[in-house]
Motif scaffolding. Structure first.
Motif, PDB file in Angstrom:
ATOM      1  N   GLU A  69       0.864  -1.177   0.000  1.00 31.93           N
ATOM      2  CA  GLU A  69       0.000   0.000   0.000  1.00 31.93           C
ATOM      3  C   GLU A  69       0.901   1.228   0.000  1.00 31.93           C
ATOM      4  O   GLU A  69       1.812   1.331   0.820  1.00 31.93           O
ATOM      5  N   PRO A  70       0.717   2.179  -0.935  1.00 29.48           N
ATOM      6  CA  PRO A  70       1.586   3.368  -0.954  1.00 29.48           C
ATOM      7  C   PRO A  70       1.501   4.137   0.355  1.00 29.48           C
ATOM      8  O   PRO A  70       0.412   4.334   0.907  1.00 29.48           O
ATOM      9  N   ARG A  71       2.632   4.555   0.855  1.00 32.74           N
ATOM     10  CA  ARG A  71       2.656   5.325   2.086  1.00 32.74           C
ATOM     11  C   ARG A  71       2.666   6.817   1.759  1.00 32.74           C
ATOM     12  O   ARG A  71       3.128   7.239   0.711  1.00 32.74           O
ATOM     13  N   ARG A  72       2.122   7.588   2.687  1.00 36.72           N
ATOM     14  CA  ARG A  72       2.060   9.040   2.485  1.00 36.72           C
ATOM     15  C   ARG A  72       3.468   9.595   2.327  1.00 36.72           C
ATOM     16  O   ARG A  72       4.349   9.353   3.148  1.00 36.72           O
ATOM     17  N   THR A 105       3.256  17.273   4.314  1.00 32.97           N
ATOM     18  CA  THR A 105       2.494  16.111   3.845  1.00 32.97           C
ATOM     19  C   THR A 105       1.178  16.455   3.166  1.00 32.97           C
ATOM     20  O   THR A 105       0.599  15.603   2.481  1.00 32.97           O
ATOM     21  N   GLY A 106       0.687  17.681   3.357  1.00 31.30           N
ATOM     22  CA  GLY A 106      -0.618  18.044   2.820  1.00 31.30           C
ATOM     23  C   GLY A 106      -1.774  17.535   3.663  1.00 31.30           C
ATOM     24  O   GLY A 106      -2.933  17.675   3.271  1.00 31.30           O
ATOM     25  N   LEU A 107      -1.484  16.976   4.828  1.00 35.75           N
ATOM     26  CA  LEU A 107      -2.525  16.481   5.725  1.00 35.75           C
ATOM     27  C   LEU A 107      -3.001  17.606   6.639  1.00 35.75           C
ATOM     28  O   LEU A 107      -2.435  18.698   6.664  1.00 35.75           O
ATOM     29  N   GLY A 248      13.888   6.340   3.431  1.00 32.60           N
ATOM     30  CA  GLY A 248      14.169   6.648   2.037  1.00 32.60           C
ATOM     31  C   GLY A 248      13.035   6.350   1.083  1.00 32.60           C
ATOM     32  O   GLY A 248      13.015   6.869  -0.038  1.00 32.60           O
ATOM     33  N   ASP A 249      12.055   5.532   1.510  1.00 32.39           N
ATOM     34  CA  ASP A 249      10.990   5.146   0.587  1.00 32.39           C
ATOM     35  C   ASP A 249       9.791   6.088   0.626  1.00 32.39           C
ATOM     36  O   ASP A 249       8.841   5.903  -0.117  1.00 32.39           O
ATOM     37  N   ARG A 250       9.832   7.118   1.474  1.00 32.44           N
ATOM     38  CA  ARG A 250       8.672   8.007   1.542  1.00 32.44           C
ATOM     39  C   ARG A 250       9.058   9.474   1.755  1.00 32.44           C
ATOM     40  O   ARG A 250       8.209  10.305   2.054  1.00 32.44           O
TER      41      ARG A 250
END
Length: 262
Positions: A69-72, A105-107, A248-250
């Motif tokens: 599932e893509p993370r924020r 994050t835009g949250l 590093g992945d998000r």
């Protein structure tokens, strides 16, 4: 020219991004992929390792390779510090409405779960050198973890250090119950008469520790970036040092450098 495992990774990545493989879908077995692409199992595993390092897939016991599932994504720019400073003297309502994490994050505030822990500590050789203080000087250490309410892992791991005697005139700054502080660290420092002149950030990268992999929810092969943030006041004094561990992945780091005209 791209190597064969890179070509395989490119094709599988495109299938994931195009939605032909959705979160939770299982990739074909490694032997089936080897047969499909007419390559050896080690080549297939190299390709899958690339996708794991990018956080696109994960290997689950008994299920094989699964699309994650893509993370924020956190987009951290060097302009965030001026944005925070501009808000220091704003109204309480303005500062309560949004903070640096929301900015990155835009949250919204209601989307986030925030946790802070404070403790008194002393400066080791590294921190003493960073603050230009004697080893053993009193510091206030603040550990921060903020996560998206729909995810289990925090966006990053933050350890922030303040000179204890510098902030102790305002007892509210010593109490973790006052977190999240509206306006963040610059607003906190403003309460004891400190204005920042500049923020220096140094970034390195390394493999994560076992504890970091677990807390940040990392898959095998994903590196972390280590950001050392040094905040300097208008008198040239270091007033905060923070170490931030970024997955590093998000994490996307964006640097904008204004250039003077001729």
């Amino acid at each position: 020219m791209a190597k064969r495992y890179e070509q395989i990774a490119d094709e599988l990545r495109e299938r994931i991004r195009a939605g032909r493989l959705s979160p939770g879908d299982r990739l074909p077995a490694e032997t089936a992929l080897a047969e499909q692409y007419r390559v050896s199992l080690p080549t297939v595993r190299q390709a899958l390792g690339v996708l794991q390092a990018e956080g696109l897939i994960e290997k689950r016991h008994g299920r094989g390779n699964i699309v994650r599932e893509p993370r924020r994504v956190v987009k951290r720019t060097n302009e965030r510090h001026q944005w925070e400073k501009d808000r220091v003297r704003g109204s309480l309502a303005e500062r309560q409405a949004t903070g640096a994490t929301e900015h990155d994050t835009g949250l919204t505030v209601s989307d986030l779960v925030f946790h802070a822990e404070y403790r008194e500590t002393v400066a080791n050789e590294d921190l003493a050198a960073a603050f230009s203080l004697p080893v053993g000087s009193r510091l206030l250490e603040r550990a921060y973890r903020t996560r998206y309410s729909e995810e289990d892992a925090p966006f990053n791991l933050v350890h922030s250090y303040l000179v204890y005697d510098l902030v102790s005139p305002n007892p509210d700054l010593l109490n973790q119950a006052n977190e999240p502080w509206p306006g963040g660290t610059q607003s906190q420092l403003h309460t004891v008469g400190i204005e920042l002149d500049r923020v220096v950030e140094r970034i390195t990268a390394r493999p994560p520790t076992v504890e970091e992999m677990e807390e940040l929810g990392l898959t095998a092969g994903v590196a972390v970036m280590i950001l050392r943030k040094t905040s300097i006041d208008i008198g040239g004094r270091v007033v905060e040092v923070a170490d931030v561990t970024l997955p590093g992945d998000r994490t996307e780091l964006v640097f904008t450098t204004p250039l003077a005209r001729w």
